[in-house]
Design a protein around this motif. Structure first.
Motif, PDB file in Angstrom:
ATOM      1  N   HIS A  42     -17.197 -81.942 -25.023  1.00 35.97           N
ATOM      2  CA  HIS A  42     -17.041 -80.617 -25.630  1.00 35.97           C
ATOM      3  C   HIS A  42     -15.732 -80.472 -26.404  1.00 35.97           C
ATOM      4  O   HIS A  42     -15.533 -79.460 -27.077  1.00 35.97           O
ATOM      5  CB  HIS A  42     -17.112 -79.524 -24.552  1.00 35.97           C
ATOM      6  CG  HIS A  42     -18.452 -79.421 -23.886  1.00 35.97           C
ATOM      7  ND1 HIS A  42     -19.484 -78.656 -24.388  1.00 35.97           N
ATOM      8  CD2 HIS A  42     -18.938 -79.993 -22.761  1.00 35.97           C
ATOM      9  CE1 HIS A  42     -20.542 -78.751 -23.600  1.00 35.97           C
ATOM     10  NE2 HIS A  42     -20.232 -79.559 -22.601  1.00 35.97           N
ATOM     11  N   SER A  43     -14.846 -81.446 -26.282  1.00 31.33           N
ATOM     12  CA  SER A  43     -13.619 -81.415 -27.076  1.00 31.33           C
ATOM     13  C   SER A  43     -14.012 -81.464 -28.552  1.00 31.33           C
ATOM     14  O   SER A  43     -14.760 -82.360 -28.961  1.00 31.33           O
ATOM     15  CB  SER A  43     -12.729 -82.613 -26.725  1.00 31.33           C
ATOM     16  OG  SER A  43     -11.499 -82.535 -27.420  1.00 31.33           O
ATOM     17  N   PRO A  44     -13.561 -80.533 -29.378  1.00 31.59           N
ATOM     18  CA  PRO A  44     -14.144 -80.375 -30.716  1.00 31.59           C
ATOM     19  C   PRO A  44     -13.918 -81.533 -31.678  1.00 31.59           C
ATOM     20  O   PRO A  44     -14.681 -81.693 -32.626  1.00 31.59           O
ATOM     21  CB  PRO A  44     -13.485 -79.094 -31.238  1.00 31.59           C
ATOM     22  CG  PRO A  44     -12.222 -78.963 -30.461  1.00 31.59           C
ATOM     23  CD  PRO A  44     -12.536 -79.507 -29.099  1.00 31.59           C
ATOM     24  N   THR A  45     -12.899 -82.363 -31.445  1.00 32.41           N
ATOM     25  CA  THR A  45     -12.594 -83.436 -32.398  1.00 32.41           C
ATOM     26  C   THR A  45     -13.050 -84.813 -31.929  1.00 32.41           C
ATOM     27  O   THR A  45     -12.804 -85.818 -32.609  1.00 32.41           O
ATOM     28  CB  THR A  45     -11.081 -83.474 -32.678  1.00 32.41           C
ATOM     29  OG1 THR A  45     -10.371 -83.699 -31.449  1.00 32.41           O
ATOM     30  CG2 THR A  45     -10.615 -82.166 -33.302  1.00 32.41           C
ATOM     31  N   VAL A  46     -13.697 -84.889 -30.768  1.00 37.21           N
ATOM     32  CA  VAL A  46     -14.126 -86.174 -30.211  1.00 37.21           C
ATOM     33  C   VAL A  46     -15.652 -86.208 -30.171  1.00 37.21           C
ATOM     34  O   VAL A  46     -16.288 -85.268 -29.691  1.00 37.21           O
ATOM     35  CB  VAL A  46     -13.557 -86.390 -28.792  1.00 37.21           C
ATOM     36  CG1 VAL A  46     -13.989 -87.752 -28.251  1.00 37.21           C
ATOM     37  CG2 VAL A  46     -12.033 -86.267 -28.795  1.00 37.21           C
ATOM     38  N   LYS A  47     -16.232 -87.300 -30.650  1.00 33.35           N
ATOM     39  CA  LYS A  47     -17.685 -87.433 -30.633  1.00 33.35           C
ATOM     40  C   LYS A  47     -18.191 -87.527 -29.198  1.00 33.35           C
ATOM     41  O   LYS A  47     -17.478 -87.969 -28.299  1.00 33.35           O
ATOM     42  CB  LYS A  47     -18.112 -88.667 -31.422  1.00 33.35           C
ATOM     43  CG  LYS A  47     -17.805 -88.584 -32.913  1.00 33.35           C
ATOM     44  CD  LYS A  47     -18.201 -89.865 -33.627  1.00 33.35           C
ATOM     45  CE  LYS A  47     -17.842 -89.810 -35.101  1.00 33.35           C
ATOM     46  NZ  LYS A  47     -18.173 -91.077 -35.802  1.00 33.35           N
ATOM     47  N   ASN A 253     -22.319 -79.844 -29.214  1.00 37.00           N
ATOM     48  CA  ASN A 253     -22.295 -79.330 -27.834  1.00 37.00           C
ATOM     49  C   ASN A 253     -21.518 -78.030 -27.673  1.00 37.00           C
ATOM     50  O   ASN A 253     -21.628 -77.379 -26.644  1.00 37.00           O
ATOM     51  CB  ASN A 253     -21.693 -80.387 -26.908  1.00 37.00           C
ATOM     52  CG  ASN A 253     -22.462 -81.690 -26.949  1.00 37.00           C
ATOM     53  OD1 ASN A 253     -23.677 -81.697 -27.062  1.00 37.00           O
ATOM     54  ND2 ASN A 253     -21.751 -82.805 -26.861  1.00 37.00           N
ATOM     55  N   GLY A 254     -20.741 -77.634 -28.660  1.00 36.83           N
ATOM     56  CA  GLY A 254     -19.907 -76.450 -28.545  1.00 36.83           C
ATOM     57  C   GLY A 254     -18.749 -76.682 -27.594  1.00 36.83           C
ATOM     58  O   GLY A 254     -18.648 -77.740 -26.954  1.00 36.83           O
ATOM     59  N   MET A 255     -17.864 -75.697 -27.460  1.00 34.46           N
ATOM     60  CA  MET A 255     -16.683 -75.844 -26.600  1.00 34.46           C
ATOM     61  C   MET A 255     -16.926 -75.281 -25.205  1.00 34.46           C
ATOM     62  O   MET A 255     -16.042 -75.345 -24.348  1.00 34.46           O
ATOM     63  CB  MET A 255     -15.461 -75.190 -27.240  1.00 34.46           C
ATOM     64  CG  MET A 255     -14.943 -75.934 -28.453  1.00 34.46           C
ATOM     65  SD  MET A 255     -13.342 -75.341 -29.039  1.00 34.46           S
ATOM     66  CE  MET A 255     -12.237 -75.989 -27.775  1.00 34.46           C
TER      67      MET A 255
END
Length: 256
Positions: A42-47, A253-255
């Motif tokens: 869910h971390s926004p910058t990690v795939k 997945n959103g945060m």
């Protein structure tokens, strides 16, 4: 009084091994042994997935490494299959406050959420942003304290019943949010300026309770993690980590 300083829960041990061996030492050979095959990010910058995390580790290895790295300050709170880790770390030259939240399944990391924000020199109070009390006490009061925070978030933060503030928060609240002064009144004034839309999770261990919320600062959405320390059924200390929710992320997945 039942208390602990060092974590003993098997899930916290797994998480600490992950920090020490994978993130700390960069041992990516352990990824298959510590992440589930369906790892959700869910971390926004990690795939998302194992491949996404492996790619992230490759990025970290390319960054300049400090000659004398300082061990990060950590506060750990475990609740059944969830472990929250509150950290103060230096990343790309900037000191940051971080809240990592992990869901474990069968002793492996299955899902990860987080938020991070820069720790600046300015502060409305003299208290450190992350450091402070870490000792887990009154383990048997976990569910009672979680219920107190559930009522607090529902009646005070969501329903905005401002007359109930005094029922939940100590007059002499110790505040670690650098934007807020110490004391109950300063927290009341702060929450009058923001809009708490939804509380997604409430986790606790003993005298500590963590909430994961969606909060709007004016019209901008943020994910906010609040950490409360309770004593005698009253909130006596408060930390928080917030991060703006971007419109585009490295996954779907959103945060939350």
């Amino acid at each position: 009084m039942d208390s602990r300083i060092e974590p003993f829960n098997s899930n916290t041990t797994v998480v600490l091994d992950f920090y020490n061996k994978v993130l700390g030492l960069g041992d990516t050979s352990l990824i298959d042994d510590i992440l589930t095959n369906e790892y959700i990010q869910h971390s926004p910058t990690v795939k998302t997935g194992k491949d996404g995390f492996t790619e992230f580790m490759s990025f970290l290895k390319q960054l300049p490494q400090p000659k004398n790295p300082v061990k990060p300050f950590m506060r750990l709170i475990s609740d059944e299959n969830f472990v929250a880790v509150h950290l103060s770390i230096k990343f790309m030259g900037q000191q940051k406050a971080v809240l990592d939240l992990y869901r474990l399944k069968d002793g492996l990391l299955a899902e990860h959420w987080d938020a991070s924000e820069d720790i600046t020199g300015f502060s409305a109070n003299p208290n450190p942003v992350v450091e402070g009390t870490t000792t887990i006490e009154n383990i048997n009061s976990t569910e009672e304290n979680k219920n107190i925070i559930h009522k607090y978030t529902k009646h005070v933060l969501l329903d905005k019943s401002s007359d109930l503030w005094v029922d939940y928060i100590s007059t002499n609240l110790i505040q670690h949010n650098p934007k807020i002064e110490n004391g109950r009144e300063a927290l009341i004034q702060y929450y009058k300026k923001i809009d708490v839309k939804k509380v997604y999770r409430i986790l606790g261990e003993g005298n500590f309770v963590v909430t994961q919320s969606e909060v709007f600062f004016e019209t901008v959405p943020f994910v906010v993690y609040d950490i409360y320390r309770l004593k005698d059924k009253i909130i006596t200390e408060h930390w928080s980590v917030s991060q703006k929710i971007p419109k585009e992320m490295a996954h779907l997945n959103g945060m939350f």
